[in-house]
Design an enzyme around this catalytic site. Sequence first.
Site, short mmCIF file in Angstrom:
data_model
loop_
_atom_site.label_atom_id
_atom_site.label_comp_id
_atom_site.label_asym_id
_atom_site.label_seq_id
_atom_site.Cartn_x
_atom_site.Cartn_y
_atom_site.Cartn_z
N LYS A 121 0.84 -1.21 0.00
CA LYS A 121 0.00 0.00 0.00
C LYS A 121 0.88 1.25 0.00
CE LYS A 121 -3.78 -2.42 2.28
NZ LYS A 121 -4.48 -2.81 3.50
N GLN A 161 -4.47 -1.34 9.56
CA GLN A 161 -4.41 -2.69 9.01
C GLN A 161 -4.95 -3.71 10.02
OE1 GLN A 161 -3.49 -3.34 5.86
NE2 GLN A 161 -3.77 -5.53 6.08
N ASP A 166 -11.05 2.80 4.32
CA ASP A 166 -11.40 1.38 4.35
C ASP A 166 -12.92 1.19 4.28
OD1 ASP A 166 -9.78 -0.83 4.34
OD2 ASP A 166 -9.39 -0.81 6.50
#
Length: 284
Positions: free
Chosen positions: A54, A98, A121
Amino acid sequence: MTARIIDGKAAAAELRAEIGREVAALEAAGKPVPGLHVVLVGEDPASKVYVASKEKLAAEIGMNSVAHRLPAETTEAALLAKIAELNADDGVDGILVQLPLPKHIDTGRIIDAIDPAKDVDGLHPINAGLLAGGKTGLVPCTPLGCMLLLKQALPSLSGLEAVVIGRSELVGRPVAQLLLQADCTVTIAHSRTRDLPAVVKRADIVVAAVGRPRMVKGDWIKPGATVIDVGINRMPDGKLAGDVDYAQAAEVAGAITPVPGGVGPMTIACLLRNTLTAYRARRG
Ligand code: GUN
């Protein structure tokens, strides 16, 4: 019939290039570039790989890409303080924590603390609620990637029978909402569904997101159906397998995503897209 392969790797590269051009245009106009901040707590090997990927791909398209790597023993309070700091920083457009987090941290409490306007997200209850209400805030990345691949594979989704296998917060539920918004007739199947093969057989679109290697068999698939395989399962021989038995399904389906090279690459590309969306919503 041999299915057409839906090339997620190529679609993701194209999407990243398109976002890169938009970032370059912002920079050329003297505007700040979007900032993506990814937070990793601990040493989970798979998470480390994802976060590095990412970080690299965001930087590659000219975003201000920052990874915050915190030790496994980071307290919930310290993580909440980090999120508060990122929420308050005007240069931060996207925040991604994460998952999974270490066991001593309450994941729900952490997600709830992220500013919904920076929740790239799409997991904050505000964004999940908007999606459930048929509106769009920030949409989870993997479901968004599935939809972009479907829209590329099919001329129209309206009226099609879609069966989603799996009801997770991260994939199954949001992808079902997006299919509904696209006017599909949607069934969400899960571990308690009776006669799953018969349910799947109705589907013009199958989205498999269960995390069980090669569970969906070729003879479950309606001839000509479009199959989106979200599963990424590591096999004993080290190879990756999807949730769909690819060799069998490719003989029956009209189009199918491979694993790897299908949905996987789209996830990060959609994260970058969400970061640009969050930037535009907040800073114009
Ligand atoms: N871990 C595995 N997939 C995801 C994802 O989509 N978002 C986050 N934050 N963590 C993940």
